[in-house]
Motif scaffolding. Structure first.
Motif, PDB file in Angstrom:
ATOM      1  N   CYS A 183      12.030  -7.166   2.047  1.00  0.00           N
ATOM      2  CA  CYS A 183      12.160  -5.730   2.319  1.00  0.00           C
ATOM      3  C   CYS A 183      13.605  -5.262   2.119  1.00  0.00           C
ATOM      4  O   CYS A 183      13.838  -4.105   1.777  1.00  0.00           O
ATOM      5  CB  CYS A 183      11.742  -5.413   3.741  1.00  0.00           C
ATOM      6  N   PHE A 184      14.558  -6.144   2.356  1.00  0.00           N
ATOM      7  CA  PHE A 184      15.959  -5.761   2.212  1.00  0.00           C
ATOM      8  C   PHE A 184      16.462  -5.936   0.786  1.00  0.00           C
ATOM      9  O   PHE A 184      17.539  -5.478   0.438  1.00  0.00           O
ATOM     10  CB  PHE A 184      16.836  -6.586   3.176  1.00  0.00           C
ATOM     11  N   GLU A 185      15.684  -6.658  -0.033  1.00  0.00           N
ATOM     12  CA  GLU A 185      16.169  -6.997  -1.368  1.00  0.00           C
ATOM     13  C   GLU A 185      15.709  -6.055  -2.464  1.00  0.00           C
ATOM     14  O   GLU A 185      16.428  -5.806  -3.418  1.00  0.00           O
ATOM     15  CB  GLU A 185      15.768  -8.444  -1.701  1.00  0.00           C
ATOM     16  N   SER A 186      14.498  -5.536  -2.353  1.00  0.00           N
ATOM     17  CA  SER A 186      14.031  -4.611  -3.393  1.00  0.00           C
ATOM     18  C   SER A 186      13.108  -3.576  -2.781  1.00  0.00           C
ATOM     19  O   SER A 186      12.578  -3.759  -1.685  1.00  0.00           O
ATOM     20  CB  SER A 186      13.306  -5.384  -4.488  1.00  0.00           C
ATOM     21  N   ARG A 187      12.924  -2.487  -3.519  1.00  0.00           N
ATOM     22  CA  ARG A 187      12.173  -1.373  -2.970  1.00  0.00           C
ATOM     23  C   ARG A 187      10.701  -1.482  -3.351  1.00  0.00           C
ATOM     24  O   ARG A 187      10.389  -1.624  -4.531  1.00  0.00           O
ATOM     25  CB  ARG A 187      12.748  -0.070  -3.528  1.00  0.00           C
ATOM     26  N   PRO A 188       9.798  -1.438  -2.381  1.00  0.00           N
ATOM     27  CA  PRO A 188       8.377  -1.541  -2.709  1.00  0.00           C
ATOM     28  C   PRO A 188       7.909  -0.357  -3.555  1.00  0.00           C
ATOM     29  O   PRO A 188       8.304   0.781  -3.306  1.00  0.00           O
ATOM     30  CB  PRO A 188       7.690  -1.533  -1.341  1.00  0.00           C
ATOM     31  N   LEU A 189       7.068  -0.633  -4.558  1.00  0.00           N
ATOM     32  CA  LEU A 189       6.496   0.437  -5.373  1.00  0.00           C
ATOM     33  C   LEU A 189       5.262   1.003  -4.677  1.00  0.00           C
ATOM     34  O   LEU A 189       4.696   0.364  -3.798  1.00  0.00           O
ATOM     35  CB  LEU A 189       6.095  -0.112  -6.748  1.00  0.00           C
ATOM     36  N   GLU A 190       4.859   2.186  -5.123  1.00  0.00           N
ATOM     37  CA  GLU A 190       3.665   2.777  -4.531  1.00  0.00           C
ATOM     38  C   GLU A 190       2.428   2.027  -5.015  1.00  0.00           C
ATOM     39  O   GLU A 190       2.318   1.728  -6.193  1.00  0.00           O
ATOM     40  CB  GLU A 190       3.584   4.254  -4.939  1.00  0.00           C
ATOM     41  N   ARG A 191       1.531   1.707  -4.089  1.00  0.00           N
ATOM     42  CA  ARG A 191       0.288   1.042  -4.510  1.00  0.00           C
ATOM     43  C   ARG A 191      -0.894   1.627  -3.756  1.00  0.00           C
ATOM     44  O   ARG A 191      -0.733   2.246  -2.691  1.00  0.00           O
ATOM     45  CB  ARG A 191       0.391  -0.468  -4.278  1.00  0.00           C
ATOM     46  N   GLU A 192      -2.075   1.426  -4.345  1.00  0.00           N
ATOM     47  CA  GLU A 192      -3.310   1.917  -3.720  1.00  0.00           C
ATOM     48  C   GLU A 192      -3.701   0.975  -2.591  1.00  0.00           C
ATOM     49  O   GLU A 192      -3.562  -0.245  -2.728  1.00  0.00           O
ATOM     50  CB  GLU A 192      -4.452   1.917  -4.739  1.00  0.00           C
ATOM     51  N   LEU A 193      -4.172   1.555  -1.495  1.00  0.00           N
ATOM     52  CA  LEU A 193      -4.648   0.707  -0.406  1.00  0.00           C
ATOM     53  C   LEU A 193      -5.655   1.483   0.443  1.00  0.00           C
ATOM     54  O   LEU A 193      -5.355   2.568   0.928  1.00  0.00           O
ATOM     55  CB  LEU A 193      -3.446   0.266   0.460  1.00  0.00           C
ATOM     56  N   ARG A 194      -6.820   0.924   0.605  1.00  0.00           N
ATOM     57  CA  ARG A 194      -7.868   1.513   1.451  1.00  0.00           C
ATOM     58  C   ARG A 194      -8.030   3.015   1.243  1.00  0.00           C
ATOM     59  O   ARG A 194      -8.006   3.799   2.186  1.00  0.00           O
ATOM     60  CB  ARG A 194      -7.572   1.245   2.934  1.00  0.00           C
ATOM     61  N   GLY A 195      -8.168   3.456   0.015  1.00  0.00           N
ATOM     62  CA  GLY A 195      -8.417   4.865  -0.247  1.00  0.00           C
ATOM     63  C   GLY A 195      -7.202   5.750  -0.046  1.00  0.00           C
ATOM     64  O   GLY A 195      -7.309   6.972   0.018  1.00  0.00           O
ATOM     65  N   GLY A 196      -6.025   5.143   0.053  1.00  0.00           N
ATOM     66  CA  GLY A 196      -4.802   5.923   0.147  1.00  0.00           C
ATOM     67  C   GLY A 196      -3.722   5.242  -0.670  1.00  0.00           C
ATOM     68  O   GLY A 196      -4.007   4.342  -1.467  1.00  0.00           O
ATOM     69  N   LYS A 197      -2.476   5.703  -0.482  1.00  0.00           N
ATOM     70  CA  LYS A 197      -1.369   5.089  -1.209  1.00  0.00           C
ATOM     71  C   LYS A 197      -0.256   4.754  -0.239  1.00  0.00           C
ATOM     72  O   LYS A 197      -0.059   5.466   0.750  1.00  0.00           O
ATOM     73  CB  LYS A 197      -0.816   6.069  -2.244  1.00  0.00           C
TER      74      LYS A 197
END
Ligand SMILES: Nc1ncnc2c1ncn2[C@@H]1O[C@H](COP(=O)(O)OP(=O)(O)OP(=O)(O)O)[C@@H](O)[C@H]1O
Ligand SMILES: Nc1ncnc2c1ncn2[C@@H]1O[C@H](COP(=O)(O)OP(=O)(O)OP(=O)(O)O)[C@@H](O)[C@H]1O
Ligand code: SF4
Ligand SMILES: [Mg+2]
Ligand SMILES: [Mg+2]
Lengths: 310, 197
Positions: A289-303
């Protein structure tokens, strides 16, 4: 127009400001980063989130009213066609209505009835009178100047102005702060009605409790981008169905929930963390979490933008 | 030693009376809520209690004396719309240091970022601007704080943070706190008693 084509879609929007620091060094301050969103006809997208996360600037970018030192990249489309600066001018106030967050948008030198009539076709007086009555503004209020209004009356005038237009897209930036619950409900039900007639609504608000009954989706903003987009039903109970730790924290901080703050504040645009934007405050943060930024992903009908969301 | 309003009647020009023979006492250490429908006179009352508006009838006293007409006002008012509460032609550092000079700890407690100080007010978000207004009102000379819809422009998390800090300061300094709000949940969280107008 195809049945489900978005009225508005925003793709990878970035907004930055040129600023001069001490010694006249020019810096770019990026306040919105990689933001995507869309709204279909008949839907209400509520936008909630941190103060200073870029909600108003998103609204201003859509309307084309950012200050001149702002730089915008990414694309926006209205009705499937690129939303250029020229189109923004043409559509603003007609196809796209705006309820601004600042009461300074009222013209201090013009009576408020006339200001609202300006957004009605043929300037019809009955329409203005009906909308004032609907928002419990007495008949003499149309002859008052903005400085003669109470805070809540000024809000209701701003709301009235957008509700009487035939706009197909309504951008409401905090339409109801400081209004009593009955009027908040009136305004939100009204937006729901307009949506049910096929219009699209973006409803920016801090009043999370009040939008639960009217919105279809909720986008949660933090530090210049969406951290989560979820169907409204996920905002319930202790927030178990929510995906992002910030959304959960925001939900639990409501006075009607636990009223519990989280220490620290949103990072400032000039000083964003290398990794996840929420990592300095997140109870679940791990090394990645401190090293790179998470990209947006689909999850359970949301993002969601989080490595550990399940 | 209380803030006391006695027999207040007020109207704007020849408009109908907004307040009639209204009285209120708030003691130090108390947190009192005020609620009522839009346009009933809450903000007007707040301006009268802090000396910005003169009632046609009645008196406002603090510790038995009229409010001072010069110097720092011990009854500080935080307005509903922050954009109306600051001078648009002043940069934020001038605004925040106008009545007193807050230390770094105070700025940090409200999450006020150093690089906001050189900005104009219209270059801040609504919630950022409101936090400046809160700090501006919290000099050590303040004895009554009137918060007129103070946190409706803030997200729930910052709202909770700000109220924790403000009530902490109020307790420590034994301030009187008047909370004007339409949010019943918030009033219930904060106030010992509520006045319905
Ligand atoms: N003209 C400007 N120059 C530099 N920074 C700006 C300017 N206008 C806004 N900002 C910054 O951009 C960020 C986003 O501001 P914005 O007004 O969109 O926030 P917001 O999400 O609407 O917040 P709020 O809930 O408080 O209204 C803030 O940190 C603000 O300080
Ligand atoms: N400068 C003024 N001149 C004339 N009338 C005024 C002026 N300021 C306020 N009023 C009127 O006084 C009444 C009370 O206003 P006030 O701002 O005190 O209401 P409020 O209870 O704070 O309402 P809200 O909840 O909407 O903020 C309103 O009817 C308003 O139109
Ligand atoms: S990516 Fe990591 S730091 Fe960011 S929200 Fe998810 S768990 Fe927290
Ligand atoms: Mg805003
Ligand atoms: Mg008011």
């Amino acid at each position: 127009m195809a049945l489900n084509q978005s009225v508005l879609s925003v793709n990878e929007l970035t907004v930055s400001f040129r600023q001069y620091t001490r010694g006249l060094r020019q810096i770019e301050l990026t306040v919105i980063t990689g933001l995507s969103a869309e709204i279909q006809p008949g839907k209400i997208l509520a936008v909630i989130g941190s103060s200073g996360s870029g909600k108003s600037l998103l609204a201003h970018a859509i309307l084309g009213i950012l200050p001149s030192n702002a730089r915008v990249t990414g694309t926006m489309a209205y009705d499937g066609e690129e939303l250029t600066a020229e189109r923004q001018v043409k559509l603003r106030g007609r196809e796209i209505a705006f309820i601004p967050q600042s009461v300074n948008y009222l013209d201090p030198l013009m009576k408020v009835g006339a200001q609202v009539r300006a957004s009605i076709k043929d300037n019809k007086k009955e329409v203005q009178r009906d909308i004032f009555a609907r928002y419990h503004l007495d008949s003499q209020v149309e002859n008052l100047y903005p400085f003669q209004l109470s805070g809540g009356m000024a809000r209701r005038v701003l709301v009235s102005g957008a509700m009487v237009s035939d706009a197909r897209l309504i951008i409401a930036d905090e339409p109801t702060p400081g209004l009593h619950p009955e009027i908040v409900e009136e305004a939100l039900t009204h937006l729901r009605q307009l949506a049910d007639e096929g219009r699209a609504v973006m409803l920016i608000t801090h009043d999370v409790g009040a939008v639960l009954n009217v919105a279809d989706y909720i986008a949660v903003f933090y530090a210049g981008t969406t951290v989560e987009t979820a169907p409204v039903k996920d905002f319930a109970g202790k927030g178990e169905a929510l995906r992002h730790p910030y959304s959960k924290a925001l939900w639990k901080a409501l006075p009607q929930n636990d009223f519990i703050p989280v220490s620290g504040f949103q990072p400032s645009p000039g000083d964003l963390p290398l990794g996840c934007l929420f990592s300095p405050r997140c109870p679940m943060a791990s090394r990645e979490c401190f090293e790179s930024r998470p990209l947006e992903r689909e999850l359970r009908g949301g993002k969601v933008r989080c490595y550990h969301a399940t | 030693m209380p803030l006391e309003a006695k027999g207040i009647s007020f109207r704007y020009g020849n408009c109908p009376w907004i307040l009639k023979d209204f009285s209120l006492t708030v003691n130090r250490g108390e947190v009192v809520g005020i609620s009522g429908h839009s346009g009933c006179g809450k903000s007007t009352l707040a301006r009268i209690l802090s000396g910005y508006e003169e009632p046609q009838l009645g008196t406002v006293t603090l510790d038995g004396k009229p409010l001072p007409r010069h110097g720092y006002n011990p009854v500080q008012l935080i307005l509903q719309h922050p954009e109306k509460a600051v001078n648009p032609r002043w940069r934020m550092d001038k605004t925040i240091n106008e009545g007193w000079v807050p230390d770094q700890e105070m700025l940090d407690a409200f999450g006020i970022n150093d690089n906001w100080l050189k900005r104009w007010p219209n270059e801040l978000s609504a919630g950022e601007l409101q936090r400046f207004c809160v700090v501006r009102a919290l000099s050590s000379q303040t004895s009554v704080l009137i918060a007129d819809e103070m946190t409706t422009m803030l997200d729930a998390l910052i709202q909770a943070q700000i109220w924790h800090v403000v009530t902490e300061i109020a307790k420590k300094r034994n301030l009187a706190l008047i909370v004007i709000s339409h949010e019943k949940h918030l009033i219930k969280r904060l106030c010992q008693r509520v006045i319905e107008m």
